[in-house]
Design a protein around this motif. Sequence first.
Motif, PDB file in Angstrom:
ATOM      1  N   GLU A  87       0.801  -1.248   0.000  1.00  0.00           N
ATOM      2  CA  GLU A  87       0.000   0.000   0.000  1.00  0.00           C
ATOM      3  C   GLU A  87       0.820   1.278   0.000  1.00  0.00           C
ATOM      4  OE1 GLU A  87      -0.360  -2.543   2.132  1.00  0.00           O
ATOM      5  OE2 GLU A  87      -2.350  -2.542   3.065  1.00  0.00           O
ATOM      6  N   PRO A  88       1.779   1.438   0.964  1.00  0.00           N
ATOM      7  CA  PRO A  88       2.512   2.724   0.979  1.00  0.00           C
ATOM      8  C   PRO A  88       3.284   2.952  -0.317  1.00  0.00           C
ATOM      9  CG  PRO A  88       3.010   1.424   2.960  1.00  0.00           C
ATOM     10  CD  PRO A  88       2.230   0.547   2.050  1.00  0.00           C
ATOM     11  N   ILE A  89       3.795   1.873  -0.918  1.00  0.00           N
ATOM     12  CA  ILE A  89       4.599   2.026  -2.135  1.00  0.00           C
ATOM     13  C   ILE A  89       3.711   2.464  -3.309  1.00  0.00           C
ATOM     14  CG2 ILE A  89       6.112   0.835  -3.780  1.00  0.00           C
ATOM     15  CD1 ILE A  89       7.133  -0.872  -1.480  1.00  0.00           C
ATOM     16  N   PHE A  90       2.558   1.805  -3.472  1.00  0.00           N
ATOM     17  CA  PHE A  90       1.633   2.224  -4.550  1.00  0.00           C
ATOM     18  C   PHE A  90       1.176   3.670  -4.317  1.00  0.00           C
ATOM     19  CE2 PHE A  90       0.242  -1.126  -7.532  1.00  0.00           C
ATOM     20  CZ  PHE A  90       0.988  -2.196  -7.064  1.00  0.00           C
ATOM     21  N   LEU A  91       0.802   3.994  -3.066  1.00  0.00           N
ATOM     22  CA  LEU A  91       0.325   5.363  -2.779  1.00  0.00           C
ATOM     23  C   LEU A  91       1.402   6.395  -3.066  1.00  0.00           C
ATOM     24  CD1 LEU A  91      -1.687   4.942   0.559  1.00  0.00           C
ATOM     25  CD2 LEU A  91      -2.579   5.494  -1.741  1.00  0.00           C
ATOM     26  N   ALA A  92       2.636   6.072  -2.685  1.00  0.00           N
ATOM     27  CA  ALA A  92       3.741   7.009  -2.910  1.00  0.00           C
ATOM     28  C   ALA A  92       3.910   7.281  -4.399  1.00  0.00           C
ATOM     29  CB  ALA A  92       5.038   6.443  -2.327  1.00  0.00           C
ATOM     30  N   VAL A  93       3.984   6.220  -5.194  1.00  0.00           N
ATOM     31  CA  VAL A  93       4.207   6.401  -6.636  1.00  0.00           C
ATOM     32  C   VAL A  93       3.035   7.163  -7.248  1.00  0.00           C
ATOM     33  CG1 VAL A  93       4.447   5.199  -8.852  1.00  0.00           C
ATOM     34  CG2 VAL A  93       5.672   4.359  -6.828  1.00  0.00           C
ATOM     35  N   GLU A  94       1.805   6.844  -6.808  1.00  0.00           N
ATOM     36  CA  GLU A  94       0.631   7.517  -7.385  1.00  0.00           C
ATOM     37  C   GLU A  94       0.539   8.973  -6.964  1.00  0.00           C
ATOM     38  OE1 GLU A  94      -1.714   3.271  -7.577  1.00  0.00           O
ATOM     39  OE2 GLU A  94      -2.297   4.755  -6.046  1.00  0.00           O
ATOM     40  N   SER A  95       1.139   9.304  -5.809  1.00  0.00           N
ATOM     41  CA  SER A  95       1.085  10.714  -5.432  1.00  0.00           C
ATOM     42  C   SER A  95       2.268  11.491  -6.016  1.00  0.00           C
ATOM     43  CB  SER A  95       0.939  10.861  -3.912  1.00  0.00           C
ATOM     44  OG  SER A  95       2.136  11.227  -3.318  1.00  0.00           O
ATOM     45  N   ILE A  96       3.425  10.842  -6.191  1.00  0.00           N
ATOM     46  CA  ILE A  96       4.547  11.528  -6.854  1.00  0.00           C
ATOM     47  C   ILE A  96       4.194  11.749  -8.330  1.00  0.00           C
ATOM     48  CG2 ILE A  96       6.980  11.281  -7.545  1.00  0.00           C
ATOM     49  CD1 ILE A  96       7.319   9.564  -4.919  1.00  0.00           C
ATOM     50  N   TRP A  97       3.583  10.731  -8.933  1.00  0.00           N
ATOM     51  CA  TRP A  97       3.168  10.813 -10.345  1.00  0.00           C
ATOM     52  C   TRP A  97       1.681  10.516 -10.457  1.00  0.00           C
ATOM     53  CZ3 TRP A  97       7.502   7.217 -12.606  1.00  0.00           C
ATOM     54  CH2 TRP A  97       8.687   7.959 -12.760  1.00  0.00           C
ATOM     55  N   PRO A  98       0.829  11.512 -10.307  1.00  0.00           N
ATOM     56  CA  PRO A  98      -0.613  11.248 -10.477  1.00  0.00           C
ATOM     57  C   PRO A  98      -0.886  10.715 -11.889  1.00  0.00           C
ATOM     58  CG  PRO A  98      -0.214  13.429  -9.543  1.00  0.00           C
ATOM     59  CD  PRO A  98       1.118  12.897  -9.947  1.00  0.00           C
ATOM     60  N   GLN A  99      -0.036  11.086 -12.836  1.00  0.00           N
ATOM     61  CA  GLN A  99      -0.171  10.576 -14.199  1.00  0.00           C
ATOM     62  C   GLN A  99       1.093   9.828 -14.587  1.00  0.00           C
ATOM     63  OE1 GLN A  99      -2.313  13.846 -15.523  1.00  0.00           O
ATOM     64  NE2 GLN A  99      -3.794  12.180 -15.251  1.00  0.00           N
ATOM     65  N   ARG A 100       0.929   8.604 -15.060  1.00  0.00           N
ATOM     66  CA  ARG A 100       2.096   7.872 -15.580  1.00  0.00           C
ATOM     67  C   ARG A 100       2.155   8.080 -17.080  1.00  0.00           C
ATOM     68  NH1 ARG A 100       3.540   3.176 -12.446  1.00  0.00           N
ATOM     69  NH2 ARG A 100       4.829   2.377 -14.133  1.00  0.00           N
ATOM     70  N   THR A 101       3.312   8.504 -17.583  1.00  0.00           N
ATOM     71  CA  THR A 101       3.494   8.616 -19.034  1.00  0.00           C
ATOM     72  C   THR A 101       4.608   7.644 -19.413  1.00  0.00           C
ATOM     73  OG1 THR A 101       5.223  10.281 -18.874  1.00  0.00           O
ATOM     74  CG2 THR A 101       2.948  11.091 -18.915  1.00  0.00           C
ATOM     75  N   PRO A 102       4.755   7.321 -20.707  1.00  0.00           N
ATOM     76  CA  PRO A 102       5.811   6.382 -21.098  1.00  0.00           C
ATOM     77  C   PRO A 102       7.209   6.880 -20.763  1.00  0.00           C
ATOM     78  CG  PRO A 102       4.242   6.722 -22.896  1.00  0.00           C
ATOM     79  CD  PRO A 102       3.908   7.719 -21.843  1.00  0.00           C
ATOM     80  N   ALA A 103       7.371   8.190 -20.607  1.00  0.00           N
ATOM     81  CA  ALA A 103       8.697   8.736 -20.285  1.00  0.00           C
ATOM     82  C   ALA A 103       8.983   8.684 -18.786  1.00  0.00           C
ATOM     83  CB  ALA A 103       8.809  10.165 -20.794  1.00  0.00           C
ATOM     84  N   ARG A 104       8.030   8.166 -18.018  1.00  0.00           N
ATOM     85  CA  ARG A 104       8.223   8.035 -16.572  1.00  0.00           C
ATOM     86  C   ARG A 104       8.307   6.559 -16.239  1.00  0.00           C
ATOM     87  NH1 ARG A 104       3.881  12.518 -14.310  1.00  0.00           N
ATOM     88  NH2 ARG A 104       5.408  14.200 -14.276  1.00  0.00           N
ATOM     89  N   LYS A 105       9.504   6.130 -15.792  1.00  0.00           N
ATOM     90  CA  LYS A 105       9.705   4.698 -15.558  1.00  0.00           C
ATOM     91  C   LYS A 105       9.900   4.421 -14.073  1.00  0.00           C
ATOM     92  CE  LYS A 105       9.548   2.912 -19.656  1.00  0.00           C
ATOM     93  NZ  LYS A 105      10.152   3.674 -20.734  1.00  0.00           N
ATOM     94  N   VAL A 106       9.171   3.427 -13.571  1.00  0.00           N
ATOM     95  CA  VAL A 106       9.345   2.986 -12.192  1.00  0.00           C
ATOM     96  C   VAL A 106      10.284   1.789 -12.177  1.00  0.00           C
ATOM     97  CG1 VAL A 106       8.212   2.019 -10.156  1.00  0.00           C
ATOM     98  CG2 VAL A 106       7.056   3.787 -11.499  1.00  0.00           C
TER      99      VAL A 106
END
Length: 237
Positions: free
Chosen positions: A65-84
Amino acid sequence: MIFHVLTIFPEFFAGPFAHGVVKRAQDAHLLDIRIHNLRDWAFDRHKTVDDRPFGGGEGMVLKPEPIFLAVESIWPQRTPARKVILLSAQGRLFTQAGANRLSQESELLLICGRYEGVDERVAEHLADEEISIGNYVLSGGELAAAVVIDATARLLPGVLGNETSAAFESFQETGHGRGLLDCPHWTRPAEFRGWKAPEVLLNGNHEEIRRFRRESAVEKTGRLRRDLVKPGPQGGE
Ligand code: SAH
């Protein structure tokens, strides 16, 4: 380029990026390294980020949960140029080619595991890739993230000056060794404790110097890293 790092030890990164090339590149706004504390996305009283593994056994596992929430709040939008990227001993091996590839991205988010690792749903449903820096087990992803950021950052345009361009280094196809090791280097004094620097490097003949560097890169690779020597046309080493 922007690097985000998600970690339970944000203070770890005070050291690795505070010196030399990477520090200068940050000061010049060629790269931006943002450290995020995973506990900021844990909302219980103890800011719990880990739990016991299902099935029993040793150690703790970082919760999803904290990891998904963190990524979703740092990047509310995922674009192809944003890689996790999940740092993991089980990931694809990081190489110079990997660093070259990552240096083409505009924004990376690196997740540092701890304890026994990270809930597998992060690898399956959140990370674009899982990267290992070598066939050994570290106690956390922080050192690995620092390695990936350092190796990637120095390939960005302007980070190294022309004289020390990354193009000439070990493992780079454009280097003296063309994908092999870099050539060995010497500096003053020309003679130290009876050991002389190669004469050819002192004579100013650029063609001879170029040939010597190429040959010594090949020689050193053959001696120390036979695994890098590509098979010849006869299928030999
Ligand atoms: N139980 C795991 C190791 C966990 S080590 C296994 O045996 O595969 C804890 C964390 O350290 C991992 O989640 C990962 O983020 C990091 N780590 C360990 N070794 C690593 C490596 N070789 N490369 C990248 N990250 C590594």
